[in-house]
Every structure is written in structure tokens, then in C-alpha cells.
Write an enzyme that holds these catalytic residues in place. Structure first.
Site, PDB file in Angstrom:
ATOM      1  N   ALA A  28     -42.786  -4.020 -18.723  1.00 25.04           N
ATOM      2  CA  ALA A  28     -42.238  -5.290 -18.256  1.00 25.04           C
ATOM      3  C   ALA A  28     -42.894  -6.428 -19.033  1.00 25.04           C
ATOM      4  O   ALA A  28     -44.043  -6.319 -19.463  1.00 25.04           O
ATOM      5  CB  ALA A  28     -42.498  -5.454 -16.760  1.00 25.04           C
ATOM      6  N   LYS A  29     -42.160  -7.509 -19.215  1.00 19.89           N
ATOM      7  CA  LYS A  29     -42.705  -8.689 -19.879  1.00 19.89           C
ATOM      8  C   LYS A  29     -43.195  -9.658 -18.807  1.00 19.89           C
ATOM      9  O   LYS A  29     -42.416 -10.200 -18.032  1.00 19.89           O
ATOM     10  CB  LYS A  29     -41.649  -9.357 -20.767  1.00 19.89           C
ATOM     11  CG  LYS A  29     -42.217 -10.492 -21.612  1.00 19.89           C
ATOM     12  CD  LYS A  29     -41.178 -11.083 -22.529  1.00 19.89           C
ATOM     13  CE  LYS A  29     -41.807 -12.129 -23.437  1.00 19.89           C
ATOM     14  NZ  LYS A  29     -42.456 -13.217 -22.678  1.00 19.89           N
ATOM     15  N   TRP A  30     -44.500  -9.880 -18.780  1.00 25.38           N
ATOM     16  CA  TRP A  30     -45.136 -10.688 -17.743  1.00 25.38           C
ATOM     17  C   TRP A  30     -45.084 -12.162 -18.097  1.00 25.38           C
ATOM     18  O   TRP A  30     -45.234 -12.543 -19.255  1.00 25.38           O
ATOM     19  CB  TRP A  30     -46.580 -10.224 -17.545  1.00 25.38           C
ATOM     20  CG  TRP A  30     -46.653  -8.792 -17.161  1.00 25.38           C
ATOM     21  CD1 TRP A  30     -46.695  -7.722 -18.007  1.00 25.38           C
ATOM     22  CD2 TRP A  30     -46.608  -8.260 -15.841  1.00 25.38           C
ATOM     23  NE1 TRP A  30     -46.697  -6.552 -17.292  1.00 25.38           N
ATOM     24  CE2 TRP A  30     -46.655  -6.852 -15.958  1.00 25.38           C
ATOM     25  CE3 TRP A  30     -46.551  -8.835 -14.572  1.00 25.38           C
ATOM     26  CZ2 TRP A  30     -46.624  -6.015 -14.842  1.00 25.38           C
ATOM     27  CZ3 TRP A  30     -46.539  -8.004 -13.465  1.00 25.38           C
ATOM     28  CH2 TRP A  30     -46.570  -6.620 -13.609  1.00 25.38           C
TER      29      TRP A  30
END
Length: 355
Positions: A28-30
């Protein structure tokens, strides 16, 4: 501090692509502050994406690093703040404050977490030359006993799972997926990973612009949307025009220039006005002494822009110009057109890292 990889280190970066590529490790891209964390015993340094230290702003993470990370290591991750079950970038931004007393207070009220997704060194060994897949194995072992507020970022090698994360995790405040080639060594300050972000479009009122540093040409367009009360709110900017296009825009928009005194955002220079309305030039610790002045335009033109996601009532990032919309009336550009993302509990995302 004496580590095999010493601060400052700029993190490895990603370039944008339209689709999730096959055959990679997916995460996931935080949406937080990228951070390289250095620990040598009790000594802890938290470096920002630019290499400048963030250590003093997150005392609770210094304690957490000492309690959860190996005695000597360098970890790549993201500092995030959660609120009401999702990431909250505004509250994270509030943590950057010059007063130590305020920093300590916010550390209690809005504590931060560290999401770890790569490891650059452990013990006496630099891991920069190891492939991504091997570094992930080392990272999992290093954080096997870690607990909140330190989290291991969930990963998968299944593109179908990555697609599911792309759709579902946005509701928890995340903004896409990152794909990492399995054989990739760690390459600081180089765009060798891939990021896939959400993109939507919205029709916005162009109500002003800021000058470009190169001269009397357009640097960025100031965008507005009407709220439920019919008030034009500043929601973000649109930029990244070519040098030629900046000059063309200045000429094209010249007939719309007006004195700011009669503009819907006339109160922009008064700090108290920002407490009840969203206006351009909002005071910020990030902008410092940067000139926030702007050229007022009659709010008569509409443009379509592409954006990834919203942060509250504004665009989280700079938008991308798509086209003029002469068929749209400015008054029709409201928040109602924006897509509402289905909420997703952030704790579900974080708990997946240990599986």
C-alpha cells in the site's frame, strides 16, 4: 552513532505508472512523512525525505524505536497519524511545530505511528546491495517482536490482491499501491520503484493564479468549489505548465483580472479569516517566508482537473490540468460532484503486516 549506513540518506523513490505491473512485490502507498530511521543503541535519528532530521517532532517514536527495533539498524518507512480509523495528513502536519511544549502536547493528543517497509542496515551489515526480496525477509525477522506504534507494512506478490488493496485501502486514507521489483537493490534518491495512484476528475472554478518565479507568467491556477452555502472555497492548485503555456495563460486570463478587494477571497491576507473559510495563502510552517500573494480573477472560467484524493475539503496534492470547460457554469462547480470513497478501517490494514 556508528552504523554501516549513516545519516543523512535520501530514500529510494517511485515513478508513476498507469497500471499495476506484474511480477513484483506490492505494498500500500502510505500518506504520511517518508522517514529513514537510524538506531544505534539509545541514539536515534529520524531523517526526512530531504535528509533533514524529524527527530525532535516525534518524541513518542524515538521511544518506540528503542523499544521495538533492533539495537543497531536503519529502517525505511512512513510516519503517519491515524484519526477516526483513517490516516489524517492535516493532523500529521500539525506535529511540525517550533515550540517543544507544543510538540510534547501533540505527541500525547495525536501520537504518530511508524510503518516500516524496508531495511537498509542491521547490526554491522549494510543491506543496500541485497535484492528487495531478501531485504524484506530480513525486515520481517527484525520486526518479528515489534508492536504498535511500530508496524510492519503488509506486502503481497499477487497482483489480484494488490488490485483489491488499491480499491479498498483508499477508504482508510491510503493513496494507491507501490510496486517493487524483487531483485532491486536499495538505490537512494532514485526513482526505480513504481507507484499507482487513484486519479479522478473534477470541474473547478479558476479564481486566481500565482506568478511563476521566472517572471510575469502563470505559475499555478487557484481552484475553487462552491460549498452547500454557496460560498466559493479554495480547494487547491493546478500547475506544471510548460514555459510557453505559462505565458499563454497570462495573456488568456488578463481580461478576468480584478482588484482583490471585490473578490470572494478578499480576506485572504487576514489570518483570522482562515479560521472560518478556506482561502489561498493559508499560513503554514511549510511555506515559511515564501511569498503567498496571488492575482485575483473574476470567478467565471471553469477547468477540468485530475486529482488523486481529497484531504478533508481540499485536494491533497497538486492537480493536473485537463481542459477548459466552457459548457459549465461556475456556480455548478460544487463539492457534490466529488466521489465519496467507501471508508475502510485503518487497523485492518496495519494488522495485515504481521501475516
Amino acid at each position: 552513532m556508528d552504523l554501516p549506513v549513516m545519516p543523512p540518506v535520501k530514500p529510494m523513490l517511485a515513478k508513476a505508472v498507469a497500471k499495476i505491473p506484474p511480477g513484483m512485490q506490492y505494498e500500500a502507498k502510505w500518506d504520511g512523512f517518508r522517514a529513514i530511521v537510524f538506531r544505534d543503541g539509545d541514539e536515534v535519528v529520524i531523517g526526512s525525505r530531504t535528509g533533514k532530521p524529524l527527530t525532535r517532532y516525534f518524541p513518542e517514536l524515538v521511544t518506540a524505536v528503542r523499544e521495538n527495533l533492533p539495537p543497531r539498524c536503519v529502517i525505511d518507512g512512513e510516519i503517519v497519524v491515524a484519526y477516526d480509523g483513517r490516516l489524517d495528513f492535516d493532523r500529521l502536519g500539525d506535529r511540525i511545530h517550533p515550540a517543544d511544549s507544543r510538540v510534547r502536547l501533540l505527541a500525547e493528543r495525536t501520537p504518530a505511528s511508524l510503518v516500516a517497509f524496508d531495511i537498509l542496515a542491521v547490526g554491522d551489515d549494510s543491506l543496500l546491495s541485497l535484492p528487495q526480496s531478501d531485504r524484506r525477509t530480513v525486515l520481517e525477522a527484525a520486526l518479528s517482536a515489534a508492536g504498535p506504534p511500530v508496524h510492519l507494512a503488509p506486502v503481497t506478490r499477487d497482483p489480484a490482491v494488490a488490485e483489491e488493496w488499491f480499491e479498498r485501502y483508499e477508504g482508510a486514507g491510503l493513496d494507491g499501491v507501490v510496486a517493487k521489483p524483487l531483485g532491486l537493490p536499495y538505490r537512494p534518491d532514485t526513482r526505480v520503484m513504481y507507484k499507482i495512484k487513484h486519479e479522478r476528475t473534477a470541474d473547478c472554478v479558476v479564481a486566481g493564479y500565482r506568478l511563476h518565479r521566472s517572471g510575469p507568467v502563470v505559475g499555478s491556477l487557484l481552484l475553487g468549489l462552491y460549498d452547500a452555502g454557496g460560498v466559493l472555497q479554495h480547494v487547491g492548485v493546478c500547475s506544471a505548465f510548460s514555459e510557453r503555456r505559462r505565458a499563454e495563460l497570462a495573456e488568456e486570463l488578463e481580461p478576468l483580472r480584478v482588484d482583490v478587494a471585490g473578490h470572494p477571497w478578499a480576506a485572504w491576507a487576514h489570518a483570522e479569516a482562515h479560521e472560518t473559510a478556506r482561502l489561498p495563502g493559508t499560513p503554514s510552517r511549510w511555506s515559511g517566508k515564501k511569498d503567498r500573494s496571488w492575482v485575483a480573477l473574476r470567478p467565471q472560467r471553469v477547468c477540468e482537473v485530475a486529482y488523486d484524493h481529497m484531504e478533508g475539503d481540499r485536494f491533497r496534492h497538486t492537480t493536473r490540468f485537463r481542459r477548459w470547460r466552457p459548457d459549465r457554469a461556475p456556480e455548478s462547480c460544487t463539492y457534490a460532484q466529488l466521489e465519496e470513497v467507501v471508508r475502510y478501517d485503518l487497523t485492518e490494514v496495519l494488522s495485515a503486516g504481521g501475516r
